[in-house]
Design a protein around this motif. Structure first.
Motif, mmCIF file in Angstrom:
data_model
loop_
_atom_site.group_PDB
_atom_site.id
_atom_site.type_symbol
_atom_site.label_atom_id
_atom_site.label_comp_id
_atom_site.label_asym_id
_atom_site.label_seq_id
_atom_site.Cartn_x
_atom_site.Cartn_y
_atom_site.Cartn_z
ATOM 1 N N UNK A 173 -5.538 -77.439 11.300
ATOM 2 C CA UNK A 173 -5.879 -76.094 10.527
ATOM 3 C C UNK A 173 -5.081 -75.006 11.097
ATOM 4 N N UNK A 174 -4.105 -75.321 12.206
ATOM 5 C CA UNK A 174 -3.194 -74.426 12.664
ATOM 6 C C UNK A 174 -3.719 -73.397 13.766
ATOM 7 N N UNK A 184 -1.855 -70.448 9.691
ATOM 8 C CA UNK A 184 -3.312 -70.799 9.598
ATOM 9 C C UNK A 184 -3.849 -70.380 8.350
ATOM 10 N N UNK A 185 -3.717 -68.898 7.996
ATOM 11 C CA UNK A 185 -4.301 -68.138 6.952
ATOM 12 C C UNK A 185 -3.916 -68.625 5.642
ATOM 13 N N UNK A 225 -5.620 -72.110 5.135
ATOM 14 C CA UNK A 225 -7.197 -71.712 4.532
ATOM 15 C C UNK A 225 -7.207 -71.289 3.019
ATOM 16 N N UNK A 226 -6.089 -70.670 2.786
ATOM 17 C CA UNK A 226 -6.070 -70.149 1.401
ATOM 18 C C UNK A 226 -5.748 -71.148 0.538
ATOM 19 N N UNK A 272 -7.595 -75.691 3.051
ATOM 20 C CA UNK A 272 -8.292 -76.285 4.205
ATOM 21 C C UNK A 272 -9.083 -75.614 4.737
ATOM 22 N N UNK A 273 -10.368 -76.200 5.090
ATOM 23 C CA UNK A 273 -11.521 -75.448 5.568
ATOM 24 C C UNK A 273 -11.798 -76.445 6.990
ATOM 25 N N UNK A 274 -12.008 -75.684 7.972
ATOM 26 C CA UNK A 274 -12.611 -76.234 9.294
ATOM 27 C C UNK A 274 -13.858 -75.539 9.545
ATOM 28 N N UNK A 281 -16.325 -70.786 -0.208
ATOM 29 C CA UNK A 281 -14.838 -70.834 -0.214
ATOM 30 C C UNK A 281 -14.376 -71.924 -1.103
#
Ligand SMILES: Nc1ncnc2c1ncn2[C@@H]1O[C@H](COP(=O)(O)OP(=O)(O)O)[C@@H](O)[C@H]1O
Ligand SMILES: [Mg+2]
Lengths: 251, 482
Positions: free
Chosen positions: A48-49, A72-73, A76-77, A80-82, A162
């Motif tokens: 996830x960075x 990382x953002x 996410x966009x 990829x969700x943690x 999300x």
């Protein structure tokens, strides 16, 4: 969806991941088990960075892109969700504000219009109900004063809103009582779809009773030392990790 | 330093957007401070004789004083003889009668700052006094205000046109002898705003003054006096910017507020003077004395400030709660980044019975900045049932900055209730990562967290200013974890 090849990573010059290989196809659920300190959270963080880790070799390709090259953002966009093992508190920022800002950041990145306040409230209220959370959580500061179980449910709420493509759940089941575990599992199950994949880090078979994985992997000393089907988790429950780790040392 | 910390550090070095210099033909006094300069100043401003005496008095007193030394602030000694005490854009005869007579460069400067002085272009409902270096260049909506009986004009005009009000109220809250900078200001102040709201009048629009330092090697010494007569109400806003220059510039203002019986004054500041560069070169020294007197029963004064600029800020907007049941409020956000230093807070002096005060202070430091809250709550013997509530919160961004809190309390009246709460928190990299993992950029995450932290103060600002303040905070802090 995700292809990890010979991934090695270190923190403060200490090697933690020592050659991870993992293929996750769309729609699959992979469970990752393994002793404490084996590198499970590290793998989640590297994917996830999170800063502070140095990737020393190997690759991770996500939907054809070099995942490790993205900030990382952007990861996410891109979906990829943690769900964090230890969700953070953000005093002063209401839960609903964070959720809306996050959703709109994701939507904007994907060329969609931002949702307005009314539509957003309708959406969030339907999701919060499904997770059996009180609406008042929306207006409280993010995770501030939440119990352990409430924090974990809040992570699942964020995931439900999300609608990511690759969901990484880091010990989301730890610290949940049986009722909360069921609710969280229902939340995850309702998100299952042919184009969404899950990597679930867990210590316990009981989560896998509710969310049936396609594959189970054992991570020890920074490597996946054994992979199998759901039956592997049952075996681990019975025998622990020792028999595998001994094999690892011998090999 | 980790990758994201580096990234964040880069974000911090954003340009100061108001840092441009305007080329104007100006009348500027040679540097130096002596009685001749003061006589010249009073003459060029066409002041009545009593003002010259007032100034000379102040100057003679100032010469007996020593520059203050502060425990929490590092400052090079200021050479008061190297500063020019008057600089004004050249203008025809006796000051501009209409916008046509103002140097177009000056009008343009205000336009660039987002403050068009043309009434047609103004946000309806806000009257502006624009102070450029030492003089007021324009005051808008004068006519409309006059209908309501409100006087809103440059200080220099008030000295000539309203000498009775000046004699009665000037220095009645901040005496000449109050402190080093107040004495200096009294000797050399050049312009500022004057407001008088008559009995029972609710001022029909927000009043605002926009201060701009443009010329090099000048100081800005402005003077503001606001009088709210019985039962009146006024909301006043103040904004400030200056060009980026390598040398420090001095801004030493005095603001006096007088609220008579049943009157309310709301005074809001968004201070964005040039803070200096990231290594601490240049920037404004902002040494300001702001004080209000709730002189009548049930009077109320509310200070709201958002301080993001200046190399050094030293100010304590205060309330003297003289009237029974009078109320003083102080809401403050002070942001320091890089090498900025702020030592700010308030004093609440309870004299009347049942007086109440509220202090909410939010200090944010980033980079290597130092942020100090210094407050005094003083309850005199006469102030039966006085109440104070103080809330002081500090937020640290990164680990090279500092926050300090010095709350002083003196209570001489046993029925008084004084409460103090303080917290210190930190924006952690983990919090930023959490936000980024949800799709927010690091800069949006920082401004979200900071805005959340400042919420209580922002809600006190008038609408237009609240928006500006949030944007400013974003600019001066974005991604300052390191
Ligand atoms: N900041 C750090 N500095 C040094 N070692 C660390 C740091 N964070 C984690 N580790 C080490 O990395 C290893 C893997 O940790 P982690 O990924 O959290 O394991 P798991 O999630 O499998 O329990 C552990 O040995 C842990 O001590
Ligand atoms: Mg872990």
């Amino acid at each position: 969806m995700l292809s990890i090849k010979d991934l090695t990573a270190s923190i403060n010059d200490k090697a933690i991941l020592k050659g991870i290989n993992l293929e996750v196809k769309a729609g699959e659920i992979h469970a990752i088990m393994g002793p404490n300190g084996s590198g499970k959270s590290t793998l989640s963080h590297v994917l996830s960075g999170k800063s502070g880790y140095e990737v020393t070799g190997g690759s991770a390709t996500y939907q054809g892109k070099d995942l490790l090259a993205l900030p990382p953002e952007i990861r996410a966009r891109e979906g990829v969700f943690l769900a964090f093992q230890y969700p953070l508190e953000i005093p002063g920022v209401s839960n609903v504000y964070l959720l809306k800002a996050a959703l709109n950041a994701v939507r904007k990145h994907n060329g969609l219009d931002e949702v307005d306040a009314m539509d957003f409230l309708t959406l969030v209220k339907s999701k919060i109900k499904a997770l059996d959370m009180d609406e008042k959580f929306l207006y409280r500061a993010v995770n501030e004063g939440f119990s352990g179980g409430e924090k974990k449910r809040n992570e699942i709420l964020q995931m439900a809103i999300l609608e990511p493509k690759l969901c990484i759940l880091d010990e989301t089941d730890s610290g949940l009582d049986i009722d909360a575990l069921k609710i969280v599992a229902d939340g995850v199950n309702s998100l299952r779809s042919p184009d969404r994949s899950f990597i679930m880090v867990t210590h316990y078979q009981r989560l896998l009773d509710y969310i049936k994985p396609d594959f189970v992997h054992v991570l020890a000393h920074g490597q996946i030392i054994k992979s199998g089907g759901p039956e592997l988790a049952l075996e681990l429950e019975e025998k622990g990790y020792g028999w595998l780790e001994d094999g690892q040392v011998a090999a | 330093m980790s990758a994201s910390a580096q990234e964040i550090n880069n974000l911090i070095n954003q340009d100061y957007k108001q840092g441009f210099v305007t080329e104007v033909a100006a009348d500027t006094f040679p540097p130096g401070l002596n009685e001749t300069i003061i006589r010249q100043l009073s003459k060029v401003k066409n002041e009545p004789a009593f003002m010259l005496d007032y100034r000379l008095n102040a100057f003679r007193h100032w010469q007996t004083l020593k520059a203050p030394e502060w425990a929490q602030v590092n400052i090079e000694p200021i050479d008061y003889q190297a500063i020019s005490y008057y600089s004004a854009p050249k203008r025809k005869e006796d000051g501009p009668k209409s916008l046509d007579e103002i140097d177009p460069q000056v009008l343009d400067a205000y336009k660039k700052l987002g403050i068009p002085l043309d009434e047609q272009e103004r946000l309806a409902g806000i009257a502006v006094d624009a102070v450029f270096d030492s003089v007021s260049v324009a005051t808008t909506f004068k006519g409309k205000l006059k209908e309501a009986g409100v006087i809103f004009c440059p200080m220099s005009e008030a000295l000539r046109d309203h000498p009775e009000l000046i004699k009665q109220y000037l220095s009645s809250v901040v005496p000449i002898s109050d402190n080093y900078f107040a004495a200096l200001n009294s000797a050399v102040f050049t312009d500022g705003s004057f407001v008088y709201i008559p009995k029972g009048v609710r001022c029909p629009m927000e009043l605002s003054t926009y201060f701009r330092i443009n010329a090099a090697n000048t100081g800005q010494f402005e003077r503001t006096l606001i009088i709210a007569d019985e039962g009146s109400h006024v909301s006043y806003l103040e904004g400030c910017t200056a060009p980026m220059r390598d040398e420090n510039q001095l801004h030493a203002a005095v603001v006096e507020l007088i609220a008579l019986k049943d009157a309310t004054i709301k005074y809001s500041t968004v201070q964005n003077w040039y803070p200096g560069d990231k290594d601490g070169k240049g920037g404004i020294y902002n040494f300001v004395t702001k004080r209000a007197d709730c002189r009548g029963d049930n009077a109320k004064v509310s200070w709201t400030q958002v301080e993001t600029g200046s190399a050094i800020t030293w100010k304590y907007p205060s309330c003297i709660l003289t009237g029974d049941n009078s109320v003083g409020e102080f809401y403050s956000v002070a942001v320091t980044n890089n090498c900025q230093q702020a030592d700010t807070g308030t004093k609440m002096i309870h004299i009347g019975k049942n007086t109440r005060s509220t202090i909410v202070s939010k200090g944010i430091s980033a980079g290597r900045a130092q942020n100090t809250y210094r407050g005094l709550v003083k309850v005199l013997k006469s102030a039966e049932n006085a109440r104070n509530h103080t809330q002081c919160d500090s937020l640290l961004v990164g680990d090279r900055c500092g926050a300090h809190t010095f709350p002083y309390v003196e209570v001489k009246q046993p029925t008084a209730q004084v409460e103090h709460e303080a917290t210190t928190s930190k924006i952690s990299e983990d919090q930023l990562f959490f936000c980024q993992q949800r799709g927010l950029s690091a800069e949006d995450a920082v401004s979200m967290i900071v805005n959340g932290f400042c919420k209580e103060v922002f809600k006190e600002l008038p609408m237009e200013f609240a928006v500006e303040a949030q944007a400013l905070l974003g600019l001066s802090l974005e991604g300052s974890v390191g």
